[in-house]
Every structure is written in C-alpha cells, then in structure tokens.
Design an enzyme around this catalytic site. Structure first.
Site, PDB file in Angstrom:
ATOM      1  N   GLU A   1      10.243  30.464  43.045  1.00 32.50           N
ATOM      2  CA  GLU A   1      11.076  30.397  41.839  1.00 32.50           C
ATOM      3  C   GLU A   1      11.065  28.978  41.288  1.00 32.50           C
ATOM      4  OE1 GLU A   1      14.185  31.163  44.720  1.00 32.50           O
ATOM      5  OE2 GLU A   1      15.515  29.870  43.531  1.00 32.50           O
TER       6      GLU A   1
ATOM      7  N   LYS B   1      12.070  25.294  40.220  1.00 32.35           N
ATOM      8  CA  LYS B   1      13.039  24.305  40.696  1.00 32.35           C
ATOM      9  C   LYS B   1      13.665  23.700  39.443  1.00 32.35           C
ATOM     10  CE  LYS B   1      13.438  20.398  43.858  1.00 32.35           C
ATOM     11  NZ  LYS B   1      14.338  19.593  43.056  1.00 32.35           N
TER      12      LYS B   1
ATOM     13  N   ASP C   1      15.760  21.357  37.054  1.00 30.68           N
ATOM     14  CA  ASP C   1      16.075  19.932  37.077  1.00 30.68           C
ATOM     15  C   ASP C   1      17.448  19.702  36.452  1.00 30.68           C
ATOM     16  OD1 ASP C   1      15.756  17.299  37.574  1.00 30.68           O
ATOM     17  OD2 ASP C   1      14.219  16.939  36.048  1.00 30.68           O
TER      18      ASP C   1
ATOM     19  N   TYR D   1      21.009  30.264  42.854  1.00 35.84           N
ATOM     20  CA  TYR D   1      19.793  30.476  43.650  1.00 35.84           C
ATOM     21  C   TYR D   1      20.023  30.437  45.155  1.00 35.84           C
ATOM     22  CZ  TYR D   1      20.022  25.364  43.229  1.00 35.84           C
ATOM     23  OH  TYR D   1      20.447  24.068  43.223  1.00 35.84           O
TER      24      TYR D   1
ATOM     25  N   LYS E   1       6.384  20.208  44.062  1.00 29.70           N
ATOM     26  CA  LYS E   1       6.692  19.457  42.844  1.00 29.70           C
ATOM     27  C   LYS E   1       5.511  19.459  41.868  1.00 29.70           C
ATOM     28  CE  LYS E   1      10.186  16.877  42.837  1.00 29.70           C
ATOM     29  NZ  LYS E   1      10.989  15.912  43.353  1.00 29.70           N
TER      30      LYS E   1
ATOM     31  N   CYS F   1      -8.167   7.487   2.997  1.00 26.31           N
ATOM     32  CA  CYS F   1      -6.940   7.003   3.619  1.00 26.31           C
ATOM     33  C   CYS F   1      -5.756   7.857   3.165  1.00 26.31           C
ATOM     34  CB  CYS F   1      -6.719   5.544   3.224  1.00 26.31           C
ATOM     35  SG  CYS F   1      -5.110   4.920   3.726  1.00 26.31           S
TER      36      CYS F   1
ATOM     37  N   CYS G   1      -3.337   5.494   0.854  1.00 31.18           N
ATOM     38  CA  CYS G   1      -3.651   4.937  -0.465  1.00 31.18           C
ATOM     39  C   CYS G   1      -4.817   5.654  -1.143  1.00 31.18           C
ATOM     40  CB  CYS G   1      -3.947   3.443  -0.355  1.00 31.18           C
ATOM     41  SG  CYS G   1      -5.502   3.092   0.464  1.00 31.18           S
TER      42      CYS G   1
ATOM     43  N   CYS H   1      -9.622   2.404   6.565  1.00 26.85           N
ATOM     44  CA  CYS H   1      -9.310   2.434   5.138  1.00 26.85           C
ATOM     45  C   CYS H   1      -9.921   1.180   4.510  1.00 26.85           C
ATOM     46  CB  CYS H   1      -7.797   2.433   4.965  1.00 26.85           C
ATOM     47  SG  CYS H   1      -7.256   1.989   3.319  1.00 26.85           S
TER      48      CYS H   1
ATOM     49  N   CYS I   1      -3.609  -1.104   0.074  1.00 32.52           N
ATOM     50  CA  CYS I   1      -3.116   0.007   0.899  1.00 32.52           C
ATOM     51  C   CYS I   1      -1.719  -0.357   1.409  1.00 32.52           C
ATOM     52  CB  CYS I   1      -4.045   0.264   2.066  1.00 32.52           C
ATOM     53  SG  CYS I   1      -3.412   1.544   3.169  1.00 32.52           S
TER      54      CYS I   1
HETATM   55  S1  IVH Z   1      17.412  25.980  47.175  1.00 38.74           S
HETATM   56  C1  IVH Z   1      19.137  24.569  51.357  1.00 38.74           C
HETATM   57  N1  IVH Z   1      16.404  26.582  44.855  1.00 38.74           N
HETATM   58  O1  IVH Z   1      16.738  20.988  44.260  1.00 38.74           O
HETATM   59  C2  IVH Z   1      18.585  24.153  50.054  1.00 38.74           C
HETATM   60  N2  IVH Z   1      17.289  24.405  45.153  1.00 38.74           N
HETATM   61  O2  IVH Z   1      15.585  18.863  45.840  1.00 38.74           O
HETATM   62  C3  IVH Z   1      18.998  25.059  48.972  1.00 38.74           C
HETATM   63  N3  IVH Z   1      17.162  23.027  43.138  1.00 38.74           N
HETATM   64  O3  IVH Z   1      19.546  20.453  46.277  1.00 38.74           O
HETATM   65  C4  IVH Z   1      18.388  24.683  47.697  1.00 38.74           C
HETATM   66  N4  IVH Z   1      16.264  24.523  41.839  1.00 38.74           N
HETATM   67  O4  IVH Z   1      19.866  20.946  43.724  1.00 38.74           O
HETATM   68  C5  IVH Z   1      16.981  25.625  45.600  1.00 38.74           C
HETATM   69  N5  IVH Z   1      15.548  27.258  42.827  1.00 38.74           N
HETATM   70  C6  IVH Z   1      16.105  26.325  43.573  1.00 38.74           C
HETATM   71  C7  IVH Z   1      16.413  25.067  43.055  1.00 38.74           C
HETATM   72  C8  IVH Z   1      16.985  24.121  43.884  1.00 38.74           C
HETATM   73  C9  IVH Z   1      16.730  23.298  41.908  1.00 38.74           C
HETATM   74  C10 IVH Z   1      17.701  21.713  43.520  1.00 38.74           C
HETATM   75  C11 IVH Z   1      18.935  21.764  44.375  1.00 38.74           C
HETATM   76  C12 IVH Z   1      18.519  21.124  45.670  1.00 38.74           C
HETATM   77  C13 IVH Z   1      17.426  20.208  45.190  1.00 38.74           C
HETATM   78  C14 IVH Z   1      16.516  19.768  46.302  1.00 38.74           C
END
Ligand code: IVH
Length: 706
Positions: free
Chosen positions: A126, A128, A130, A236, A324, A429, A432, A447, A453
């Site tokens: 899934e 991650k 931010d 999540y 990442k 250009c 101009c 140009c 210009c």
């Molecule tokens: S699971 C036991 N799932 O990323 C750990 N974390 O770098 C449970 N985060 O602390 C975390 N998306 O703040 C999980 N789909 C996702 C996430 C996620 C973002 C964050 C979360 C975590 C940090 C770790």
C-alpha cells in the site's frame, strides 16, 4: 559534518567521533522535523545519515551510544499539549531502497518463520502516505483521545483538533470495546495550494510542502484553526485491541473501512517479491495524479498470526518494510513548454509541470536546456533518454538533487497521448518577434533583436544590478521590472539619471506604489554610492556573452583602466594584429570570449549605450597585485566546505590579491583545494585527481609570508 571515509576504513576513534556527530545532527534534524514542522535537512539526507549511523554501529557494535539515533523515533512531545502514553508503542518502519532489498526482506522473513524460499507467503502492499501519524483510541465506540506519535511511547493529545477532521469519526458502531486505530493525517495537493494562497494573502506563514502544512495545521493550540484547515485521515494499522479485528491484515483493513474509516484503495495483496515490486511500480507511476503526497510503498505480512510470531525489533516491526521512492525522482505530466529569453538573447525552453513534490519541494518547472535536448540529442549529437523526445502532454520523470534546477530524466512513451506532436522550436523570438538564429556549432538559438528585445533589455538590467555587478541596494530584479515596464529605466545609463529625471522633490518616485519618501531617498543615495565602480565590476556588469566574473577580473588586471581597455578592444576589432594577439594572450581569455568582446563593441547601438553609461561613471583603475613573493601566484585554487576564520568572499579576495585564480569547481587544472569541514564531492574529486588538499590552517600557513 560527517566524514566520507568508507566504513571499512574507519578507525575505532574515528567511528566514535562520527557516531557522536551523527547523534547530535540526527537529534537536531529529528526535532526540527517532528517538533517544529520545519525540516532542516532533506528526507534523503536524513535517511543517508541514519543509514551511515547504523552501518558504523554494525561494524563497531561496542561503540553504539546509549542515545543512538537507531533507537529513536520522532521526538519528545512539544510543550503546550497534554501527554498521552501509548498502550502499544507507535513504531517506525525500516526502509528499503532497491528491489534487492525487497527480495532480501522476503528471504529474511521466510528464514525467521522456518519456511522454504519457494513457499507461499502473502503480503499487502500500500502507499506510504507522507503526513503525520495519529493514534485514535476508542472505548465502547467513542473516541477517548487522538495522539501523535511523539517519541513512540508518549505523544501529544490532539483529540479536539482530530475531531475537526471529517474522516475521523467520533463514534463507532460494532467496534471492539477497546480499539486504537492508527493512520496518517495528510493534506491533499489542491487544499495545500489554496491554503498557501490564503496564507500568502494574509501575510501568514507559507508551508514548504503538504506534510508540513498538515503537521502545522493539526498541532494548533486553537482547534478552530485546525477546523479551518482541510485535513484528511487514512487508517492503515491499529494499536491496542480488546479482541482481534480479523485474521489477516487485508481483512482487518476492510473491517476498519466498514467501521467508517477511509482506507487506501491502492492496497493490494502480493504473493511474491516480484508482485510487490510490480505493485510498487504501478503506485510510483500514479504518484503525481493521486492528489496527495506519498513517499514509498509499505509491505506487510498479510497473516496476522505470522505477524505476531515475527514481532518487533527495538523500533520497527519485522513483518513490515517501507520501500522508499528515490528521493530525487517523481513522475508527472508536462503541461506546456514555454520559451524564456535571457540576457544574451538565448531562447531557453522551460517545462511547465503538473506540480509534484520531489524530495520535499514542490516542483512545477524544469529546464529543457535547448531544442536538441527536447529532441533527445545532446550537444555532441549523442543520444539521451534513449532518443525519446519530449512532447506537451507527456508523462515525464522529474529529477531534482540539492539545489540544482529540476530536469527531465525520462519519458514514459506508453502514456503518450495519441495526439501529442513533436515540439516545434520557434525560429522567432517570442518576446520581440525578431528572427532567432542558431549559429553553426551552437546548441542555443538566439534572438537577434539585441537592445530592441524587451526581454533581453530587462535581463541585462537585472544582471547589471546583481550582486557581483553593481549591487545597488533597493534596486533588485523586481524593481527593475517595474521601472522598465513604466519606461523609467530602459538601459543601465538611465539608472544614474533616474534622480535627475524623476527625483524632483522625490514626489514622482515616492508616489509610486511601494515607494515612500524614505525608500526613494535611500535608493537615490544607493545609486550615487555606486557611481564610482571598480573596472572589473563594470566589465562584468556589461553582461557581454562569455565574459563572467573571473574573466572580468583578468581583463581589468591586464588593462588596468577603462581607457586602455576600450582602446585595446577597438584596436582588436578585426581579429588580427598586435591588440588581438595581446587580448588572447591573457591566460584565461580564449578566442570565443575575445570575439564576443570585440563584436559587442563593434555594434553601434550597443556601443552607444555603453558610452552613455561610462559618461555617468567614475571608473576605478585596477592596480596589478604585487605577487612578487606569493607562493600561489598563477595557481588555480578552489574553496569548499565551511571556512571558520574568514568568509568565502574574504578568502577569495585574498587569494586573488596574491595572484591566484579562484575557481568554483575542481578540474585537472586545479592546483590546490582548500577544504573546510563539510567538504563533499569536491574533496573526493580532488583526491581522485591527486590534487593538493589543504585545510584552512594549512592554507593560511602557506600564504602567511606573502
Ligand atoms: S504501518 C508498526 N502503513 O510511515 C508500523 N505506516 O516511516 C505501523 N506511514 O510511522 C506503520 N503510510 O507514520 C504504515 N501505509 C502505511 C503508512 C505508514 C505512512 C508512516 C507512519 C509510520 C512511518 C514509518
């Protein structure tokens, strides 16, 4: 701040010292990121330092510190909010950066569980998100508190604020008696942009990226401010539970969804590392159109019984990993190609992108260099991007590292709209309408309008007032644009006649928007102060193509006075004879530059404009430095890293006064590199080239008698 010595070459003493530095630097970065919502170093640099720290610890386990960054997550809760102790700690995730890391993750887990490498094992994959993590504790269906991660065991109580978020329910039906739902609070791109526009309007803080905006909005002491900020929440994971949610991760998430939480629709079940990597790529491709920031993909063992067997290390679960995205790369759509006209008339194509966050910075422009680059050809006719051209509507990969201007690294041809046409580079250009000429052997189309210009004229003026040129206080790019648009300043000479023309009683200038009596007076004074100018600065300020700051100094040193310089350039006009030979005999002045100089002075309009300027000025002659006993006369030196005993500008001026040439980059021509703390790639390159490297003290010793 950290040494770049390979880990296997570190001595114990070096390792100990570096672990100490890393502990301080990472603690500071951590505090800035989590505690104050304003990161000081990029996410990529943070990850790199953290990895270096754990690599050093792996080699010297006995040197691991009691306050090791490896054992820390987040930072201690800030003052101002009450504290909550998490019944189940909120952990972090370990990171993976390559496909191999994912294959290793799968091997490691199977080994731990006593499974064979070929046995079936399912994972969820899934995005991650931010944002910032939040734990929501429900008892008998009611929210009792919402808390941030804090240091993992104690977080901040933000219940009131959390309740203002539409996707966080206050009550649940059919929930376990105790249920802690964990997830991420984030801000969508649209909402981030309108928030920033509002903030700008009100003269309030503008956020660097959606994560900072989300964190800053959630951690408000006044919940009404949070209410006005458009935050969202994805669930999540979970913490304390009075009864299991489901037998698998997938079903547990479905259960949370049923209870009324938003969960991420891009979650998939993968039965092999290959399937995980494929899903990672799918998500990466969609990154720019999701409408919110993600920085990777999280994989979790699907079977919760196996998750329980795998358990935790000190700060991370064994059953999950975050894959990442490369920090500097992101995919997005190229919406348009515009052409900017520079000071020397160069037509520079710029990509207008659907904004995308790359390494914590929102990028909406990227350079396309020149017309060949758009076609997929480099300056020597070689193929770049496998020869793929760039078209409006294309799906492109943006690359941004450090402070460099973002570039287009790749194009995804499979996503090219069927009606996308090859980009036709203009031959006139756009500013101009003059013909834009591409000379034989030049990658750039220019140009030919010269001073007629407007784009060239404005850029020339901006260059003229820039820091290394006339550097006039209160007269920057913005003011130049304003004055030019109103016709008050159309060429450099007019800067010096501004007061005479518009300063009468100051009322004309001071009545203009943005100018008051005091600022007008100050501006005229600042202009007066620069009427006397060193020859080298004037030469640089003229903005002649190829004639940069160091060439201007060389010319000034060689000719000494404006009169001598002007006469020499005039005499060198035909490109032959003694004056020409003398010009190109200057070390550092090549034929291309010499040609550019003489042809500028040969153009009547250009020459007349320079004469009008010179008539306004008092030009200081350049005294040739006495480099009689200088050990560095004629040497090329480069400064890098932090200098502690003087500023860069001072160091440079001193070196030049001793006859050294100061360059900004290391090459085979470099004689000495002066490397202060924090020296990076330049020091590495100098070592590779066998160049003498001195620290600041070594350099001061060397020049002490000169
Ligand atoms: S699971 C036991 N799932 O990323 C750990 N974390 O770098 C449970 N985060 O602390 C975390 N998306 O703040 C999980 N789909 C996702 C996430 C996620 C973002 C964050 C979360 C975590 C940090 C770790």
């Amino acid at each position: 701040m950290t040494s770049e010595i390979a880990i296997q070459d570190l001595s114990a003493a070096q390792a100990e010292a570096e672990l100490e530095t890393l502990a301080t630097v990472l603690a500071k970065a951590n505090n800035a990121y989590h505690g104050k919502d304003t990161p000081e170093i990029s996410d990529a640099e943070y990850d790199r330092l953290k990895k270096r720290n754990s690599d050093i610890e792996a080699r010297f386990p006995s040197l691991k510190r009691h306050d090791s960054p490896s054992d820390k997550i987040g930072s201690a809760p800030a003052e101002g909010f009450s504290k909550v102790k998490h019944e189940v700690p909120m952990l972090s995730l370990s990171n993976a950066f390559s496909d191999e890391d994912i294959i290793d993750f799968d091997i490691r887990i199977k080994k731990y569980l006593g499974l064979a490498p070929a046995d079936d094992l399912k994972y969820t994959a899934e995005p991650k998100i931010d944002g910032l993590s939040l734990s929501l504790r429900y008892e008998r269906g009611s929210l009792v508190y919402a808390a941030t991660r804090g240091d993992g065991s104690i977080g901040e109580n933000l219940t009131e604020n959390a309740l203002t978020i539409a996707s966080i329910p206050a009550h649940l039906t059919d929930a376990p008696e105790v249920l802690e739902v964990r997830g991420e609070v984030y801000m969508a791109h649209d909402d981030f942009e309108s928030l920033n526009a509002r903030q700008l309007d009100q003269g309030a803080k503008v956020f660097a990226n959606p994560r900072n905006a989300a964190a800053g909005s959630l951690r408000q002491l006044d919940a009404e401010i949070t209410r006005a900020r458009p935050l969202k929440f994805f669930a999540y994971a979970w913490g304390a539970l009075s009864e299991p949610l489901a037998p698998t991760q997938w079903e547990a998430i479905k259960r949370l969804e049923k209870l009324g939480f938003s969960t991420n629709s891009l979650t998939a079940i993968c039965a092999s590392p290959q399937a995980m990597i494929a899903h990672y790529q799918t998500i990466e491709q969609q990154r720019a159109t999701l409408g919110y920031d993600i920085d990777g993909v999280v994989y979790k063992v699907n079977d919760l019984g196996l998750q329980a067997r795998l358990g935790f290390r000190s700060t991370t679960p064994r059953w999950a990993i975050a894959h990442k995205f490369p920090a500097e790369l992101a995919w997005t759509r190229l919406d348009d190609i515009i052409i900017q006209v520079g000071r020397t008339g160069a037509l520079s194509p710029v990509a207008k992108l659907k904004p995308v966050t790359v390494g914590g910075v929102v990028v909406s422009n990227a350079t396309l260099h020149n017309e060949d680059y758009i076609k997929g050809v480099d300056s020597k006719g070689g193929v770049i991007r496998d020869g793929k051209d760039i078209r409006i509507g294309d799906w492109v990969q943006v690359y941004r590292a450090g402070d460099v201007i973002p570039k287009i690294a790749d194009v995804d041809l499979s996503q090219r709209p069927s009606d996308a046409k090859p980009f036709v580079f203009p031959t006139t250009c756009p500013e101009c309408g003059s013909y834009a000429l591409r000379e034989e052997g030049d990658a750039v189309r220019r140009c030919t309008g010269g001073l007629i210009c407007p784009a060239q004229a404005v850029e020339k003026l901006k260059h003229f007032v820039s820091r290394a040129a006339f550097d006039i206080d209160g007269l920057g790019a913005k003011q130049i644009e304003q004055f030019y648009a109103d016709g008050w300043i159309t060429e450099p000479a007019q800067i010096f006649t501004l007061e005479a023309r518009y300063g009468m009683g100051m009322h004309q200038l001071k009545n203009r928007e943005g100018w008051g009596d005091k600022s007008a007076r100050k501006l005229f004074q600042a202009i007066e102060n620069k009427r006397t100018i060193p020859l080298s600065r004037l030469l640089f300020a003229l903005g002649i193509r190829h004639v940069g700051e160091s060439a201007s100094k060389l010319l000034a040193r060689h000719y000494g006075t404006w009169t001598a310089f002007e006469a020499a350039i005039e005499a060198a006009r035909d490109g032959v004879g003694a004056a020409w030979d003398d010009l190109i005999s200057i070390d550092g002045i090549g034929k291309v530059m010499a040609q550019s100089l003489v042809s500028t002075f040969a153009q009547d309009a250009e020459r007349a404009s320079i004469d009008r300027l010179v008539a306004e000025l008092d030009i200081e002659a350049t005294v040739r430095p006495d480099v009689g006993n200088s050990p560095v006369a004629g040497k090329t030196v480069v400064f890098t890293g932090t200098l502690e005993k003087m500023t860069r500008a001072e160091a440079k001026a001193r070196a030049e006064s001793l006859g050294a040439k100061v360059s900004g980059s290391v090459s085979a021509k470099t004689d000495i590199l002066i490397a202060g703390p924090g020296a990076g790639s330049k020091a590495t390159k100098a070592t590779a080239l066998g160049i003498t490297i001195l620290d600041e003290d070594g350099w001061l010793d060397l020049i002490s008698d000169a």
